[in-house]
Design an enzyme around this catalytic site. Structure first.
Site, short mmCIF file in Angstrom:
data_model
loop_
_atom_site.label_atom_id
_atom_site.label_comp_id
_atom_site.label_asym_id
_atom_site.label_seq_id
_atom_site.Cartn_x
_atom_site.Cartn_y
_atom_site.Cartn_z
N ASP A 285 0.81 -1.22 0.00
CA ASP A 285 0.00 0.00 0.00
C ASP A 285 0.85 1.27 0.00
O ASP A 285 1.94 1.29 0.56
CB ASP A 285 -0.91 -0.02 1.24
N ASN B 227 -10.37 -3.46 -6.80
CA ASN B 227 -9.53 -2.49 -7.52
C ASN B 227 -10.03 -2.17 -8.94
O ASN B 227 -9.56 -1.21 -9.56
CB ASN B 227 -8.07 -2.96 -7.58
C1 FPP Z 1 -2.06 -0.08 -3.28
O1 FPP Z 1 -1.58 1.26 -3.25
C2 FPP Z 1 -1.48 -0.79 -4.41
C3 FPP Z 1 -2.19 -1.38 -5.41
C4 FPP Z 1 -3.66 -1.36 -5.46
C5 FPP Z 1 -1.52 -2.04 -6.55
C6 FPP Z 1 -0.22 -2.74 -6.23
C7 FPP Z 1 0.38 -3.19 -7.49
C8 FPP Z 1 1.70 -3.18 -7.77
C9 FPP Z 1 2.76 -2.79 -6.80
C10 FPP Z 1 2.17 -3.62 -9.12
C11 FPP Z 1 1.95 -5.10 -9.27
C12 FPP Z 1 2.99 -5.73 -10.00
C13 FPP Z 1 3.89 -6.61 -9.50
C14 FPP Z 1 4.90 -7.12 -10.41
C15 FPP Z 1 3.89 -7.10 -8.09
P1 FPP Z 1 -2.58 2.46 -3.53
O2 FPP Z 1 -2.64 2.69 -4.99
O3 FPP Z 1 -3.90 2.17 -2.89
O4 FPP Z 1 -1.85 3.63 -2.81
P2 FPP Z 1 -2.53 4.88 -2.05
O5 FPP Z 1 -3.28 4.30 -0.89
O6 FPP Z 1 -1.36 5.70 -1.62
O7 FPP Z 1 -3.40 5.57 -3.05
#
Ligand code: FPP
Length: 244
Positions: free
Chosen positions: A26, A74
């Site tokens: 996150d 998501n």
């Molecule tokens: C949460 O942070 C993250 C996600 C919903 C996506 C995670 C995906 C990746 C790191 C890429 C996947 C690929 C691989 C190769 C593992 P957020 O977007 O909710 O962050 P925020 O809370 O700060 O908005």
């Protein structure tokens, strides 16, 4: 340098090193926002962090690393963001196909993959075919289109539809989860300051230790992993029993 050697005991009772670590990756969006970048740049940085932390966990001798890459919720994000995350997964799987045999690491995708693009599904099938040929104790699980409640509902339906099913017990139902045959996570890490489970491994985390840190996922380092493991080592795991 690794904190713990491979020879050190892994989880079970009186243990020191988790066998299975799960991470809610996150804070990618906030990381990007702080730098005036699009959210997609945060996910790209998060994918890099995953590569680094997965290698580190392998070097430490962690057997299973499970990360939340894309939840069943998501899809509510913009088409651009969804497509960027799927693109990162595609790139990662392509690399994995090249590397997993050499590095002897198994990769599994946990979640409902039936709705992913044909291209991604084909890559997943190729990864699974390689998985079957590997003899290894190291496995990375990427949860994609994964939701804990959805997983439980699917498991119950699959159990019901299986003519060979046994009596419905916790152990029996576990056989129908995406994580069938894997140990439950010993440690669940959530960076970015949020302290909730967000539908991640609901069944499997019943007795997991949780570790929260304010560090945003793209900034998460090997040092942060050492701190999380160190905190885990100090926990007194009683599994609902009494202190000995
Ligand atoms: C949460 O942070 C993250 C996600 C919903 C996506 C995670 C995906 C990746 C790191 C890429 C996947 C690929 C691989 C190769 C593992 P957020 O977007 O909710 O962050 P925020 O809370 O700060 O908005």
């Amino acid at each position: 340098m690794a904190l713990f050697g491979r020879q050190e005991k892994t989880a079970g009772q009186g243990t020191v090193l988790p066998r299975h670590i799960a991470i809610i990756m996150d804070g990618n969006g906030r990381w990007a926002q702080k730098r005036g970048l699009p959210r997609t740049a945060g996910h790209a940085a998060g994918a890099e962090t995953f590569r680094r932390i997965a290698s580190y966990c392998r070097d430490l001798g962690i057997e299973y690393l499970t990360v939340y890459a894309f939840s069943t919720e998501n899809w509510k994000r913009s088409a651009e963001e969804v497509s960027a995350i799927m693109g990162l997964l595609k790139k990662y799987l392509e690399e994995a196909i090249e590397k997993m045999r050499r590095e002897n690491v198994r990769i599994r995708i946990l979640g409902d993959t039936s709705v992913l693009s044909p291209e991604l599904r084909e890559l997943i099938a190729r990864v699974e075919a390689i998985d079957e040929t590997l003899d290894t104790r190291t496995q990375a699980n990427l949860c994609v289109n994964y939701g804990g409640r959805d997983e439980i509902v699917r498991a119950v339906k699959a159990w019901q539809a299986d003519p060979g099913h046994g009596e419905l017990t916790e152990g029996e139902l576990s056989k129908y989860l995406y994580t069938a045959g894997m140990p439950d996570p010993d440690l669940v890490i959530r960076p970015s300051g949020e302290e909730r489970v967000s539908n991640f491994l609901l069944w499997q985390s019943a007795y997991s230790e949780f570790y929260f840190t304010d560090t945003l996922w793209p900034d998460f380092t090997e040092k942060d992993m050492d701190r999380a493991i160190e905190a885990f080592r100090k926990r007194d795991r009683r599994y609902g029993g009494v202190k000995k």
